[in-house]
Design a protein around this motif. Structure first.
Motif, PDB file in Angstrom:
ATOM      1  N   GLY A 120      48.579  41.863  39.541  1.00 49.28           N
ATOM      2  CA  GLY A 120      47.999  42.667  40.609  1.00 49.28           C
ATOM      3  C   GLY A 120      46.496  42.505  40.594  1.00 49.28           C
ATOM      4  O   GLY A 120      45.908  42.167  39.566  1.00 49.28           O
ATOM      5  N   MET A 121      45.854  42.720  41.726  1.00 44.97           N
ATOM      6  CA  MET A 121      44.393  42.589  41.782  1.00 44.97           C
ATOM      7  C   MET A 121      43.838  43.448  42.907  1.00 44.97           C
ATOM      8  O   MET A 121      44.539  43.784  43.865  1.00 44.97           O
ATOM      9  CB  MET A 121      43.976  41.134  41.962  1.00 44.97           C
ATOM     10  N   MET A 122      42.573  43.815  42.754  1.00 46.42           N
ATOM     11  CA  MET A 122      41.867  44.600  43.751  1.00 46.42           C
ATOM     12  C   MET A 122      40.581  43.884  44.104  1.00 46.42           C
ATOM     13  O   MET A 122      39.757  43.610  43.226  1.00 46.42           O
ATOM     14  CB  MET A 122      41.573  46.003  43.216  1.00 46.42           C
ATOM     15  N   ASP A 123      40.421  43.582  45.385  1.00 45.23           N
ATOM     16  CA  ASP A 123      39.247  42.873  45.887  1.00 45.23           C
ATOM     17  C   ASP A 123      38.470  43.840  46.781  1.00 45.23           C
ATOM     18  O   ASP A 123      38.952  44.228  47.851  1.00 45.23           O
ATOM     19  CB  ASP A 123      39.697  41.642  46.681  1.00 45.23           C
ATOM     20  N   PHE A 124      37.276  44.237  46.339  1.00 47.36           N
ATOM     21  CA  PHE A 124      36.510  45.235  47.093  1.00 47.36           C
ATOM     22  C   PHE A 124      35.817  44.576  48.279  1.00 47.36           C
ATOM     23  O   PHE A 124      34.611  44.327  48.286  1.00 47.36           O
ATOM     24  CB  PHE A 124      35.523  45.930  46.161  1.00 47.36           C
TER      25      PHE A 124
ATOM     26  N   LEU B 109      42.058  35.885  43.117  1.00 49.71           N
ATOM     27  CA  LEU B 109      42.226  36.084  41.683  1.00 49.71           C
ATOM     28  C   LEU B 109      41.098  35.423  40.890  1.00 49.71           C
ATOM     29  O   LEU B 109      40.598  35.993  39.916  1.00 49.71           O
ATOM     30  CB  LEU B 109      43.584  35.542  41.233  1.00 49.71           C
ATOM     31  N   ARG B 110      40.677  34.265  41.312  1.00 49.95           N
ATOM     32  CA  ARG B 110      39.557  33.605  40.631  1.00 49.95           C
ATOM     33  C   ARG B 110      38.271  34.425  40.780  1.00 49.95           C
ATOM     34  O   ARG B 110      37.519  34.591  39.820  1.00 49.95           O
ATOM     35  CB  ARG B 110      39.360  32.196  41.195  1.00 49.95           C
TER      36      ARG B 110
ATOM     37  N   VAL C  59      37.980  37.688  41.389  1.00 52.19           N
ATOM     38  CA  VAL C  59      38.061  38.974  40.708  1.00 52.19           C
ATOM     39  C   VAL C  59      38.068  38.808  39.196  1.00 52.19           C
ATOM     40  O   VAL C  59      37.468  39.609  38.466  1.00 52.19           O
ATOM     41  CB  VAL C  59      39.320  39.743  41.189  1.00 52.19           C
ATOM     42  N   SER C  60      38.746  37.785  38.707  1.00 50.12           N
ATOM     43  CA  SER C  60      38.872  37.608  37.256  1.00 50.12           C
ATOM     44  C   SER C  60      37.707  36.854  36.640  1.00 50.12           C
ATOM     45  O   SER C  60      37.501  36.902  35.418  1.00 50.12           O
ATOM     46  CB  SER C  60      40.171  36.869  36.925  1.00 50.12           C
ATOM     47  N   GLY C  61      36.950  36.127  37.452  1.00 46.73           N
ATOM     48  CA  GLY C  61      35.873  35.320  36.919  1.00 46.73           C
ATOM     49  C   GLY C  61      36.359  34.121  36.134  1.00 46.73           C
ATOM     50  O   GLY C  61      35.643  33.596  35.272  1.00 46.73           O
ATOM     51  N   THR C  62      37.567  33.656  36.432  1.00 49.26           N
ATOM     52  CA  THR C  62      38.150  32.488  35.762  1.00 49.26           C
ATOM     53  C   THR C  62      38.479  31.431  36.804  1.00 49.26           C
ATOM     54  O   THR C  62      38.347  31.662  38.016  1.00 49.26           O
ATOM     55  CB  THR C  62      39.439  32.867  35.008  1.00 49.26           C
ATOM     56  N   GLN C  63      38.951  30.297  36.333  1.00 48.89           N
ATOM     57  CA  GLN C  63      39.424  29.232  37.221  1.00 48.89           C
ATOM     58  C   GLN C  63      40.944  29.104  37.127  1.00 48.89           C
ATOM     59  O   GLN C  63      41.498  28.006  37.186  1.00 48.89           O
ATOM     60  CB  GLN C  63      38.745  27.911  36.852  1.00 48.89           C
ATOM     61  N   VAL C  64      41.606  30.255  36.956  1.00 50.33           N
ATOM     62  CA  VAL C  64      43.059  30.267  36.851  1.00 50.33           C
ATOM     63  C   VAL C  64      43.689  29.576  38.066  1.00 50.33           C
ATOM     64  O   VAL C  64      43.177  29.677  39.192  1.00 50.33           O
ATOM     65  CB  VAL C  64      43.577  31.709  36.709  1.00 50.33           C
TER      66      VAL C  64
END
Length: 506
Positions: free
Chosen positions: A237-241, A261-262, A264-269
């Motif tokens: 799950g994720m929240m994008d403001f 997701l990238r 919000v998470s600060g990754t390159q998933v």
């Protein structure tokens, strides 16, 4: 013509239908979706949390064993030995704004009027599991369910409501909209729906990760939002403001979800595949009243908010439990004046409080230069016994209190699970959906007073394992304490007034 038509065969609509049928009302449920098992209701996207108050509600209608089985939950994880002297401290506390509560920080002494029993903790389930258990219950009670019948028109007069659904007209004495946050019934019946605009777009998805090691498990607050990875395979799950900018009519592509997701998470998933996905916002809205003539609202049709803290399903179940017996008494014609109006009076403030609870969590999680300071303050407060206990009281569903005009702190609250020395519990006594008068006095002093209401109130006498300082209590069909005293012999007039107030003329 049916007594009641309910729009919506989700958990709230099915629970309400069962409550009405339990009271011998004829009930028709109209559901727009033809598929009784939509994939978004199953694990993992249909994952939902039941708080302790909702678990108690299912227990009081004899549905808890079936729900535990459908949810694959061990009863030992949510209950306590009923022979114990005291209820143990809560084990399931949840979170606030993604900050997990620690059970070791709670102050059990501040949780008054708790007794041992099988319903002392919340647990995780799914919309599919809850709906299946309630659909089976409704069928046993004779509720008729018509699927693939979206409501397209509603008209009412002083005596009836006519609902057009699936091209056919249905007449009833009452209509209840349990048809979700985008309720058609709410719009057609002219309810006012007000509140606040969203700050974020949320997503929940079942995916295949190319590199799952990039994302740790649990709630992760970040400088750009929040994401949650659960132990369920591929569940994220994720929240994008973004101000709620993503329109649900837009397609949820792999590329879009991966980009969010990238960010919000600060990754390159990398997402190899998206199997199921859904979006939502934190828009917080509430109907200004839950009744308009012969049309009522319950569940998400009456109020919407973000899913933070898992309050939505629980709030709706509470609506259904509160409304069911009151509407049934109105249908039968033995309701006291104004009983149905107490539905809005009691449930609207609870809904408003839950909306504010949701808004407070969103404000805490909202990214920005000051966010880390606010989040640290909340963590510090929640790390104290007072803070943890306050959050638990607000979210457990056990400590809501309706204003019934009494200063006695138990009146207006859910009743403890009193257990008599013969093993009978209050939960057993409430399964029929009738009121209960518990008389713990040796003289059985109240049997004659309650006799005129014997068809609506069950009189039970005996000694409890723990009376909590009371000698008599009047419990409404929804499990709420309507009257409680330490000396019943001196309170005959008060009991009579309470019986008349909630159960009508004798």
């Amino acid at each position: 013509m049916h007594d009641v038509v309910i729009a919506g065969a989700g958990p709230v609509g099915l629970f309400l239908a069962s409550e009405l049928a339990l009271a011998n009302c004829s009930v028709l449920v109209l559901e727009s979706d033809a598929d009784p098992h939509p994939p978004l209701k199953a694990f993992p996207l249909g994952l939902r949390g039941l708080n302790t108050g909702s678990v108690e509600t299912f227990y009081r209608r004899g549905l808890l064993p079936s729900l535990l089985k459908a949810s694959r939950v061990d009863a030992a994880n949510i209950g306590a030995d009923p022979e114990a002297d005291q209820a143990p401290a809560p084990r399931s506390l949840g979170h606030f704004a993604g900050i997990t509560l620690d059970a070791a920080d709670i102050d059990p002494a501040a949780l008054a009027y708790r007794l041992p029993g099988p319903a002392l903790d919340g647990f995780m389930t799914s919309l599919e599991a809850v709906s299946e258990v309630l659909a089976e219950r409704a069928a046993v009670l004779g509720v008729e369910i018509v699927r693939g019948a979206p409501v397209t028109a509603v008209t009412q007069d002083e005596q009836t409501v006519t609902v057009t659904a699936g091209g056919q007209d249905y007449s009833a004495r009452w209509l209840v909209g349990c048809d979700g946050g985008r309720s058609t019934v709410r719009g057609l019946a002219g309810f006012s729906f007000v509140g606040t605009a969203p700050l974020f777009t949320g997503y929940v998805a079942q995916v295949t990760f190319a590199d799952p090691h990039e994302l740790p498990f649990g709630f992760q607050l970040t400088p750009t939002g929040m994401y949650l990875r659960t132990p369920l395979e591929g569940h994220v799950g994720m929240m994008d403001f973004d101000g709620g900018a993503f329109d649900r009519t837009q397609q949820l592509t792999r590329e879009h979800l991966q980009a969010v997701l990238r960010r919000v998470s600060g990754t390159q998933v990398t997402l190899e595949e998206v199997h199921l996905a859904s979006s939502f916002t934190d828009r917080a809205m509430q109907a200004t009243a839950y009744r308009n003539g012969r049309v009522l609202l319950a569940g998400d049709a009456a109020h919407i908010h973000s899913p933070l803290g898992g309050q939505g399903l629980n709030l709706g179940i509470g609506d259904a439990m509160n409304l069911g017996w009151k509407l049934a008494a109105t249908v039968r014609g033995d309701a006291p004046d104004g009983l149905l109006d107490t539905y809005t009076a009691e449930r609207h403030p609870i809904g408003a409080a839950v909306l504010n609870w949701s808004r407070a969590q969103v404000a805490t999680m909202n990214p920005g230069p000051n966010a880390p300071a606010l989040q640290q303050l909340v963590r510090d407060l929640m790390g104290t016994p007072d803070g943890t206990t306050h959050v638990y009281r607000q979210s457990s569903g056990l400590f809501h209190r309706y204003d019934l005009g009494s200063g006695q702190p138990l009146i207006g609250r859910t009743a403890p699970d009193f257990r008599l020395t013969d093993g009978t519990s209050l939960g057993d006594l409430l399964r029929e959906g009738r009121g209960v008068l518990l008389d713990f006095s040796p003289q059985q002093a109240l049997s004659e007073q309650v006799a005129p209401w014997k068809n609506r109130v069950r009189y039970v006498s005996g000694r409890p394992r723990n009376d909590l300082g009371f000698e008599a209590l009047l419990i409404r069909p929804d499990g709420i304490v309507a009257w409680a005293v330490a000396s019943p012999a001196a309170s005959g007039e008060e009991l009579h007034r309470s019986l008349a107030r909630w159960f009508g003329r004798s």
